[in-house]
Design an enzyme around this catalytic site. Structure first.
Site, short mmCIF file in Angstrom:
data_model
loop_
_atom_site.label_atom_id
_atom_site.label_comp_id
_atom_site.label_asym_id
_atom_site.label_seq_id
_atom_site.Cartn_x
_atom_site.Cartn_y
_atom_site.Cartn_z
N LYS A 9 -4.34 -0.90 -2.36
CA LYS A 9 -4.16 -1.78 -1.20
C LYS A 9 -5.07 -3.02 -1.24
CE LYS A 9 -2.56 1.91 1.92
NZ LYS A 9 -2.72 2.49 3.28
N TYR A 49 7.37 0.50 5.16
CA TYR A 49 6.73 1.38 6.14
C TYR A 49 7.63 1.63 7.36
CZ TYR A 49 2.08 1.59 3.92
OH TYR A 49 1.01 1.84 3.08
N ASN A 112 -7.71 1.83 3.85
CA ASN A 112 -8.02 3.09 3.17
C ASN A 112 -7.62 3.11 1.69
OD1 ASN A 112 -5.31 3.29 3.60
ND2 ASN A 112 -5.36 5.19 4.77
N HIS A 115 -2.19 3.96 -1.21
CA HIS A 115 -1.01 4.63 -0.67
C HIS A 115 -0.50 5.58 -1.74
CE1 HIS A 115 3.03 5.33 0.96
NE2 HIS A 115 3.42 5.24 -0.30
N GLU A 126 10.51 5.19 -2.91
CA GLU A 126 9.43 4.21 -3.04
C GLU A 126 9.32 3.66 -4.46
OE1 GLU A 126 5.94 6.11 -1.43
OE2 GLU A 126 6.77 6.11 0.60
#
Ligand code: ADP
Ligand code: MG
Length: 138
Positions: A9, A49, A112, A115, A126
């Site tokens: 990320k 998402y 965080n 993913h 995905e």
């Protein structure tokens, strides 16, 4: 053999630690079989998402995911989906296990670091969201 979709990320890309994250992935035995640096558009992030569109954090999640480039990658190995979730650690780094990617690098629950697909079914959707078969090299 399974494949799972990983995203390193913006918080990790901007801190220049994608190599450190990749080291932890490789040390786990998972193989990076596709990888590219891209900048998500808001439309892409919203679609990716979509399952979270009614959550309070959705707008900020999309904003954060588009704030800088991300590394999208396909990881392959035995039990890859569950294995990657395990080495990622819990969504909230405050409760993530010691030695996990999120415990080691994440700044907060919304920054965080990584993913990972949450099921084989999500992984299929995905992986094909970001990669064609021609881009995956075994
Ligand atoms: P995971 O990434 O562990 O599969 P989720 O699918 O539940 O977690 O959530 C997707 C992402 O949305 C998380 O990785 C995190 O970046 C963000 N997120 C989840 N819960 C929160 C929250 N309570 N507040 C802010 N951001 C959150
Ligand atoms: Mg998830």
């Amino acid at each position: 053999m399974e494949r799972t979709l990983s995203i390193i990320k913006p918080d990790a890309v901007t801190r220049n630690i994608t190599g450190k994250v990749n080291s932890m992935i490789e040390e786990s035995g998972l193989k990076i079989v596709a990888q590219k640096l891209i900048r998500l558009t808001p439309k892409q992030a919203e679609e990716f998402y979509a399952e979270h569109k009614d959550k309070a954090f959705f707008t900020s999640l999309v904003e954060i995911m588009c704030s800088a480039p991300v590394v999208v990658q396909v990881l392959q190995g035995e039990d890859a989906v569950a294995k990657y979730r395990k080495i990622m650690g819990a969504t909230n780094p405050a409760v993530a296990e010691e030695g996990t990617i999120r415990k080691t690098f994440a700044l907060s629950i919304d920054r965080n670091t990584v993913h990972g697909s949450d099921s084989l079914e999500s992984a299929k959707r995905e992986v094909s969201f970001f990669f064609s078969n021609l881009e995956i090299c075994e």
